[in-house]
Scaffold this motif. Structure first.
Motif, PDB file in Angstrom:
ATOM      1  N   UNK A 108      12.610  20.924  -0.140  1.00  0.00           N
ATOM      2  CA  UNK A 108      13.171  19.639   0.548  1.00  0.00           C
ATOM      3  C   UNK A 108      11.770  18.990   0.685  1.00  0.00           C
ATOM      4  N   UNK A 109      10.497  19.658   1.046  1.00  0.00           N
ATOM      5  CA  UNK A 109       9.195  19.026   1.356  1.00  0.00           C
ATOM      6  C   UNK A 109       8.770  18.341   0.189  1.00  0.00           C
ATOM      7  N   UNK A 110       8.952  19.021  -1.088  1.00  0.00           N
ATOM      8  CA  UNK A 110       8.372  18.556  -2.496  1.00  0.00           C
ATOM      9  C   UNK A 110       9.270  17.211  -2.620  1.00  0.00           C
ATOM     10  N   UNK A 111      10.496  17.261  -2.057  1.00  0.00           N
ATOM     11  CA  UNK A 111      11.277  16.025  -2.533  1.00  0.00           C
ATOM     12  C   UNK A 111      10.802  14.664  -1.740  1.00  0.00           C
ATOM     13  N   UNK A 112      10.219  15.094  -0.882  1.00  0.00           N
ATOM     14  CA  UNK A 112       9.985  13.943   0.203  1.00  0.00           C
ATOM     15  C   UNK A 112       9.611  12.513  -0.532  1.00  0.00           C
ATOM     16  N   UNK A 113       8.430  12.564  -1.335  1.00  0.00           N
ATOM     17  CA  UNK A 113       7.913  11.498  -2.042  1.00  0.00           C
ATOM     18  C   UNK A 113       9.074  10.886  -2.896  1.00  0.00           C
TER      19      UNK A 113
ATOM     20  N   UNK B  57       0.780  -1.105  -0.116  1.00  0.00           N
ATOM     21  CA  UNK B  57      -0.130  -0.030   0.015  1.00  0.00           C
ATOM     22  C   UNK B  57       0.960   1.108   0.077  1.00  0.00           C
ATOM     23  N   UNK B  58       2.040   1.205   0.938  1.00  0.00           N
ATOM     24  CA  UNK B  58       2.852   2.368   0.776  1.00  0.00           C
ATOM     25  C   UNK B  58       3.371   2.556  -0.618  1.00  0.00           C
ATOM     26  N   UNK B  59       3.912   1.697  -1.180  1.00  0.00           N
ATOM     27  CA  UNK B  59       4.363   1.710  -2.540  1.00  0.00           C
ATOM     28  C   UNK B  59       3.452   2.319  -3.443  1.00  0.00           C
ATOM     29  N   UNK B  60       2.084   1.849  -3.559  1.00  0.00           N
ATOM     30  CA  UNK B  60       1.097   2.568  -4.192  1.00  0.00           C
ATOM     31  C   UNK B  60       0.778   3.772  -3.987  1.00  0.00           C
ATOM     32  N   UNK B  61       0.592   4.165  -2.720  1.00  0.00           N
ATOM     33  CA  UNK B  61       0.489   5.643  -2.323  1.00  0.00           C
ATOM     34  C   UNK B  61       1.404   6.320  -2.635  1.00  0.00           C
ATOM     35  N   UNK B  62       2.818   5.877  -2.843  1.00  0.00           N
ATOM     36  CA  UNK B  62       3.929   6.772  -3.389  1.00  0.00           C
ATOM     37  C   UNK B  62       4.098   6.788  -4.883  1.00  0.00           C
ATOM     38  N   UNK B  63       3.479   5.716  -5.626  1.00  0.00           N
ATOM     39  CA  UNK B  63       3.496   5.864  -7.072  1.00  0.00           C
ATOM     40  C   UNK B  63       2.330   6.653  -7.795  1.00  0.00           C
ATOM     41  N   UNK B  64       0.956   6.389  -7.102  1.00  0.00           N
ATOM     42  CA  UNK B  64       0.081   6.643  -7.751  1.00  0.00           C
ATOM     43  C   UNK B  64      -1.060   7.761  -7.046  1.00  0.00           C
ATOM     44  N   UNK B  65      -0.689   8.070  -5.782  1.00  0.00           N
ATOM     45  CA  UNK B  65      -1.557   9.201  -5.216  1.00  0.00           C
ATOM     46  C   UNK B  65      -0.658  10.221  -4.828  1.00  0.00           C
ATOM     47  N   UNK B  66      -1.390  11.508  -4.921  1.00  0.00           N
ATOM     48  CA  UNK B  66      -0.718  12.654  -4.389  1.00  0.00           C
ATOM     49  C   UNK B  66      -1.779  13.149  -3.422  1.00  0.00           C
ATOM     50  N   UNK B  67      -1.200  13.486  -2.287  1.00  0.00           N
ATOM     51  CA  UNK B  67      -2.251  14.123  -1.255  1.00  0.00           C
ATOM     52  C   UNK B  67      -2.209  15.630  -1.151  1.00  0.00           C
ATOM     53  N   UNK B  68      -3.286  16.133  -0.912  1.00  0.00           N
ATOM     54  CA  UNK B  68      -3.222  17.493  -0.538  1.00  0.00           C
ATOM     55  C   UNK B  68      -4.161  17.798   0.747  1.00  0.00           C
TER      56      UNK B  68
ATOM     57  N   UNK C 242       0.695  21.165  -2.955  1.00  0.00           N
ATOM     58  CA  UNK C 242       0.193  20.516  -4.111  1.00  0.00           C
ATOM     59  C   UNK C 242       1.535  20.161  -5.100  1.00  0.00           C
ATOM     60  N   UNK C 243       2.340  20.965  -4.970  1.00  0.00           N
ATOM     61  CA  UNK C 243       3.518  20.777  -5.795  1.00  0.00           C
ATOM     62  C   UNK C 243       4.231  19.095  -5.270  1.00  0.00           C
ATOM     63  N   UNK C 244       4.152  19.163  -3.898  1.00  0.00           N
ATOM     64  CA  UNK C 244       4.638  17.714  -3.395  1.00  0.00           C
ATOM     65  C   UNK C 244       3.594  16.479  -4.134  1.00  0.00           C
ATOM     66  N   UNK C 245       2.390  16.850  -4.158  1.00  0.00           N
ATOM     67  CA  UNK C 245       1.372  15.998  -4.549  1.00  0.00           C
ATOM     68  C   UNK C 245       1.553  15.637  -6.130  1.00  0.00           C
TER      69      UNK C 245
END
Lengths: 418, 234
Positions: free
Chosen positions: B106-111, B81-92, B155-158
């Motif tokens: 740095x925040x945007x780089x996290x994912x 699930x963590x991997x799916x969230x990482x690849x397929x979902x952006x959260x705002x 939003x940029x992070x997502x």
């Protein structure tokens, strides 16, 4: 996430909470420094005692009256089977016989007592030994000035004395230029013929306060014993270090024969330097373990401090953990992040603690030098390795629980946490 | 056959509150097309948040099927699930959820960090920040930014990982109406330019109005008073 990134993030996080990180590190610093310093002091004490025992004289054996098991002893009762015969000059001469005891090099019998020394109103109580010329060779004693007691002094029962440096300083205020002066021992005048080199503390306390007079003089005028010919201690030098056990055996056999003691009921004791060494090594060993153990407890307390702070940190950063999980952090990413932080704390504490402990050991050494004690704390690599690995293990061990608590947070719950 | 990015069928979610079982979702089915802008509405207690957590792969449904961008998610374990969230979902999120220790970039780089990307990470994060119009504020920390700017960073992070869907949970809830409008138009523009599916959870009808379709929930089910396009059945 790679390890380097985890390290970087941990540094950022610890840097963000400088006060808290600093105080947590301090707990480990104190623990590690205490371990290092205490082990250094223990090792130093051991080395100093070992060194001073070696300086007593090479290949030395001591023969005392009384049995090692403590039955009887000097002044013991005269009951049959427990009858303690005194050591005599004839015993000493028998030991000196090269045919009976081939491993024995030299023998020096002494009479030992305390006496009041006075000079121009100054007085001091010092130990007085009645000795023969061989004594100085057997005991490896060095002269600062003047001469030793020689055969002529012995024959003439002359009133001459060789002073220890401490006794000389007490009486004259200085240890040099006192040869030729006359002091009084128990009221009788003695001419000073020599002063010894300072040696510091020895196995029997400081020997610098001892003074030496001819054996015959002591026998006839100062130190009276019950039996004629009686001596207090016989010092024996073996021909080599390897011959010491052999010499011990030979001496025991000779005196057993002369005193006609039953087997196993010796009324005398032959002591070697090795015996002294092992006694003191075991004492200082226990001391070192004791000190190190106490210091270890403070290290443990420091570890609990880390666990405490990490638990607070996990609770405080619940939302952050939730967010990281939402962004795709796996359990092991979170685990790694918090373990890295706790290990970094303890590692940092370990490094600073080593330097700090070294400093403490150095200061203790300087204080010892300033107070004239021959004592140098030794920071061993074993102490450094021990405390560093111990603190790293503590960081990991006390970090695991908070880290796994963080890793197992449910992302939904964590994100909702206020 | 349509290009579905979300296929939800008979989603049921039951919580245990001590002895009592609470049904937050009672069998919800709907599909979302790729590139669509959808809002999920409903009064509190309607199962809105549970829906959002399930669609966002933060939680698994008790039963039912959920296929996200071709991957069946309902049976996955935590790490998958963590991997799916990482690849397929952006959260705002409503409250931005930026890490205050890190700079905007740095925040945007996290994912990307959790995706194991190190090469070109900075450049990708920079271009995402450029896309939300915050190129000059790259090295500012969150507390040096206004609320609207913080949400832009979020939003940029997502979108930095090129996700299949962006889940926005009350994205304008903590902003005043003027800034809220800017954020909404930014989200809608990004949807237009990049074709990223946008799912907005909200209780604000004005925001729902700007989306192509409204999924209305009531008591853990699709509201029967509305049709599947969110129009009231008269």
């Amino acid at each position: 996430m790679t390890f380097a990134q985890a390290l970087l993030e941990a540094l950022e996080s610890l840097n963000g909470n400088k006060m808290r990180s600093g105080l947590t590190v301090l707990g480990i610093v104190i623990g590690v420094a205490a371990v290092i310093a205490m082990l250094a002091v223990g090792n130093g004490a051991q080395a100093s005692i070992t060194g001073s025992i070696s300086s007593i004289g090479t290949n030395l054996l001591f023969v005392f009256r009384g049995s090692p098991e403590g039955q009887g002893g000097p002044g013991g009762s005269g009951r049959s089977g427990n009858n303690i015969k005194p050591l005599t000059l004839s015993d000493a001469n028998a030991i000196a016989d090269p045919f009976a005891a081939p491993s024995v090099e030299k023998v020096a019998a002494t009479l030992e007592s305390n006496a009041l020394l006075t000079f121009a109103g100054e007085n001091t109580t010092a130990s007085i030994s009645g000795v023969s010329p061989e004594y100085f060779e057997v005991r490896n004693i060095q002269l600062a000035e003047g001469e030793f007691i020689n055969a002529e002094h012995l024959l003439g029962r002359m009133s001459v004395v060789v002073l220890g440096p401490e006794a000389a300083i007490t009486l004259f205020g200085h240890a040099d230029g006192v040869v030729g002066e006359t002091i009084r021992i128990e009221g009788q005048p003695f001419r000073v013929i020599g002063v010894l080199v300072a040696r510091g503390g020895g196995a029997f306390g400081s020997e610098d306060n001892s003074s030496y007079i001819p054996f015959t003089t002591a026998q006839s005028r100062l130190i009276r014993r019950g039996a004629r010919d009686q001596v207090d201690v016989i010092y024996v030098q073996a021909i080599s270090a390897e011959a010491v056990p052999q010499a011990q055996e030979e001496i025991s056999n000779i005196i057993r024969q002369r005193h006609r003691t039953p087997v196993g009921l010796d009324d005398f004791t032959v002591f070697t330097q090795a015996d002294f060494l092992s006694i003191f090594e075991s004492i200082t060993g226990v001391l070192t373990i004791f000190l190190g153990g106490i210091a270890g407890i403070s290290l443990l307390v420091g570890g609990i401090g880390i666990m405490n702070i990490m638990l607070v940190s996990v609770t405080e950063r619940t939302r952050e953990i939730g967010l990281r999980k939402a962004l795709g952090a796996r359990k092991k990413d979170i685990l790694l992040q918090f373990l890295t932080e706790s290990s970094l704390l303890s590692l940092l504490g370990g490094i600073i603690g080593i330097m700090f402990g070294w400093l403490i050991a150095y200061i203790v050494g300087q204080v010892a030098i300033a107070s004239g004690t021959n004592f140098v704390p030794i920071v061993g690599s074993d102490a450094i390795i021990l405390s560093t690995s111990f603190s790293a293990i503590i960081g990991l061990f006390f970090g695991i629980y908070p880290a796994s608590r963080a890793a197992n947070l449910e992302p939904v719950e964590a994100l909702r946490y206020e | 056959m349509a290009d579905w990015v979300v296929q939800a069928k008979d989603l049921v979610k039951t919580y245990k509150m001590g002895e009592i079982e609470v049904q937050a979702l009672r069998g919800v089915s709907f599909n979302i097309k790729r590139g669509e802008v959808v809002s999920i509405m409903g009064p509190s207690g309607s199962g809105k948040s549970t829906m959002m957590n399930t669609l966002g792969c933060l939680d698994r449904p008790t039963s039912g099927e959920y296929i996200l961008d071709g991957e069946s998610v309902a049976e996955m374990n935590d790490d998958q699930l963590a991997s799916v969230r990482n690849r397929k979902i952006g959260f705002v999120f409503q409250s931005f959820n930026l890490l205050s220790r890190l700079t905007a970039v740095g925040n945007v780089e996290l994912p990307l960090r959790y995706a194991g990307i190190s090469e070109g990470r900075r450049a990708k994060a920079q271009s995402a920040l450029e896309a939300v119009g915050l190129k000059e504020r790259m090295l500012h920390r969150p507390y040096e930014l206004s609320g609207g700017q913080q949400q832009r960073v979020a939003i940029a992070r997502s979108l930095v990982n090129d996700p299949a869907i962006i889940m926005a949970d009350e994205p304008t809830g903590n902003l005043d109406s003027k800034v809220g409008k800017e954020i909404m138009s930014l989200l809608l523009n990004l949807n237009k330019e990049r074709g990223t599916t946008l799912i907005i959870v909200t209780h604000d009808p004005n925001i729902a109005e700007q989306t192509q379709r409204v999924i209305r929930l009531r008591d853990g089910e699709l509201d029967p008073e509305y049709d599947e396009n969110g129009k009231k059945i008269k």
